[in-house]
Scaffold this active site. Structure first.
Site, mmCIF file in Angstrom:
data_model
loop_
_atom_site.group_PDB
_atom_site.id
_atom_site.type_symbol
_atom_site.label_atom_id
_atom_site.label_comp_id
_atom_site.label_asym_id
_atom_site.label_seq_id
_atom_site.Cartn_x
_atom_site.Cartn_y
_atom_site.Cartn_z
ATOM 1 C CB CYS A 26 -0.968 -0.025 1.177
ATOM 2 S SG CYS A 26 -2.371 1.098 0.974
ATOM 3 C CG HIS A 60 -3.772 -3.568 3.401
ATOM 4 N ND1 HIS A 60 -2.621 -3.144 4.031
ATOM 5 C CD2 HIS A 60 -4.357 -2.462 2.868
ATOM 6 C CE1 HIS A 60 -2.528 -1.821 3.900
ATOM 7 N NE2 HIS A 60 -3.556 -1.394 3.193
#
Length: 501
Positions: free
Chosen positions: A332, A437
């Site tokens: 991310c 994630h």
């Protein structure tokens, strides 16, 4: 409403874990139960099936209750972006970034209304609601406009159990002091005390229990043991200290860059259960050492944390590590940092439109921040260009601002949700960037990646350590362990027979 509220004498006393256990205990007895936390402050979040964002703790608690997580279980989520400001996520959608005072001045009435709405929704759908408080209920400077503790207990009209952490010391003072600072009508709601994280011989604490009950007139409902390696995701920055406190000697050394505004650090928790892996935080160059791999985790403020790396000269260490053949993974915000440039076109990351900062230059890409955040659960497979099995499935979720564009042809890492190319994969997996994630919660992939490191160090490959399959059993194990130390029948009676009048 039938329910119970778990409040604490401080943050990180174990409220989230206790709520998780209570949800599973009640679910195991056939009760339709739901968790609730009115307002959460955490950068560790959870994406619901419909793409909404809530606190990770409430997502986990819903799983323990065997129900689908929804925004009604955490209608307000505050995600810190700096020491002074936080992003307001309201009913699962990011609205704006405000200072603490700005939020208190402008969101109190709106917060009360959505909390009432959420409680009404849960009351209609479930038999019992287990509510989690935040911090301490007696923060005197905040009580007049608080949305997380006794005001919520009053709105729901439920009794309160006060939890204190004996491991940090001062348990008697914290319990008695908290009760003494409550208003009389607030204290009347406290029907029990739980002492958490006890180590040692409980018989040596029996006098302490008797003293507390005589002093306060409130029963001690349980003295819960310190639960090692419970493998239930943590919630906030304080959980990092407890869950990642021990650095063990191991054959594989993984350094994790600890950004000031780190988010979703639960991405890293599976490594704690790999016997030959040492996971350690790196805040500055003196802690660098000679890692086998470096992970740049997510962040709530990519540009601020990129500048932190540059100020602390960690950028050069990461670049040299890659040049020498070391492995790196960016997740991310960490993925965005691996690129050549980060552009805050809308001011959504820094508050300054068109702010530009250079990245690490490891991936030929730049990232531009727009206003809209992407939040979704993800199922994907490995891209054919990686050489990894294209039939192998990986799961996770995305929560990010910004779009990453490649400046030259490179191999994507994954094909996700209907064949969309995602991430970056180079040098046989030496360099990986992704928005996914919980990538390393996929047990087979984690084994494959660790085996890349093992082979590079001339270590034998290892089979997969299947953690995911045992997740539901861990909820049962935690619930059973805590129940054996609780006055469970008394606690249930307090839920069923509560009458504030």
């Amino acid at each position: 409403m039938r329910g119970i509220m778990i409040q604490g004498t401080a943050s990180d006393v174990g409220k989230s874990l206790i709520v998780t256990a209570l949800c599973r205990l009640l679910a195991n007895e056939g009760v339709k139960v739901a968790p609730f936390k009115s307002q959460n402050m955490s950068n560790n979040s959870y994406v619901t099936r419909d793409g909404k964002e809530i606190g990770r703790a409430q997502g986990i608690q819903a799983e323990a209750a065997r129900i689908e997580p929804t925004v009604w279980m955490n209608p307000i989520l505050l995600k810190p972006r700096s020491d002074q400001q936080a992003e307001v996520v309201y009913l699962g959608k990011a609205l704006e970034t405000l200072s603490g005072r700005g939020y208190r001045d402008h969101y109190y009435d709106k917060g009360i209304n959505v909390i009432k709405q959420a409680l009404n929704h849960l009351q209609d759908e479930y038999d019992v609601v287990v509510i989690e408080g935040a911090g301490s209920p007696v923060e005197i400077n905040l009580k007049d406009r608080e949305l997380v503790n006794m005001r919520v207990a009053e709105l729901a009209d439920v009794p309160v159990i006060l939890v204190s952490d004996i491991d940090r010391g001062g348990v008697f003072a914290s319990i008695v002091g908290t009760l003494d600072l409550m208003e009389a009508h607030e204290r009347q709601r406290v029907v029990g005390v739980i002492i958490n994280k006890f180590r040692g011989d409980l018989s040596l604490f029996e006098d302490g229990i008797q003293w507390l009950e005589e002093k306060t007139g409130i029963p001690v409902l349980g003295v819960l043991p310190y639960v090692e390696n419970h493998m239930i995701d943590g919630e906030d920055s304080l959980s990092i200290r407890s869950q990642f406190a021990t650095v063990k000697e191991a054959k594989l050394d993984i350094a994790v860059i600890r950004h000031p505004f780190i988010s979703n650090y639960s991405d890293l928790e599976p490594f704690l259960h790999e016997d030959d892996v040492s996971l350690r935080w790196v805040d500055n160059k003196s802690e660098w050492g000679q890692p086998d791999a470096v992970i740049l985790p997510g962040t709530k403020s990519t540009i601020n944390d990129m500048e932190y790396l540059q100020i602390n000269q960690l950028d050069h260490l990461i670049q040299n590590h890659v040049e020498q053949g070391g492995h790196v993974v960016g997740i991310c915000g960490g993925y965005q940092m691996l690129g050549e440039e980060i552009i805050d076109e809308a001011g959504s990351d820094t508050g300054i439109p068109n702010c530009i900062v250079r990245g690490l230059g490891i991936i030929p890409a730049h990232t531009t921040f727009y206003r809209e955040k992407e939040t979704q659960q993800v199922i994907g497979t490995f891209h054919s260009g990686t050489g990894l099995p294209t039939s192998q499935q990986v799961e996770g979720y995305e929560i990010h601002l910004g779009k990453t564009i490649f400046l030259q042809q490179g191999s994507p890492f994954l094909l996700v949700n209907n064949g969309v190319e995602e991430g970056y994969f180079a040098a046989g997996g030496q360099i990986i960037g992704t928005y996914l994630h919980h990538l390393f919660h996929n047990d087979v992939w984690r084994m494959q990646w660790l085996n890349m490191l093992r082979i590079r160090k001339c270590l034998p490959s290892q089979p997969a350590n299947f953690l995911k399959d045992g997740k539901d059993q861990r909820y049962d194990d935690i619930a059973f362990q805590l129940r054996s130390h609780l006055k469970w029948d008394l606690l249930k009676n307090l839920i069923n027979q509560w009458d504030s009048r």
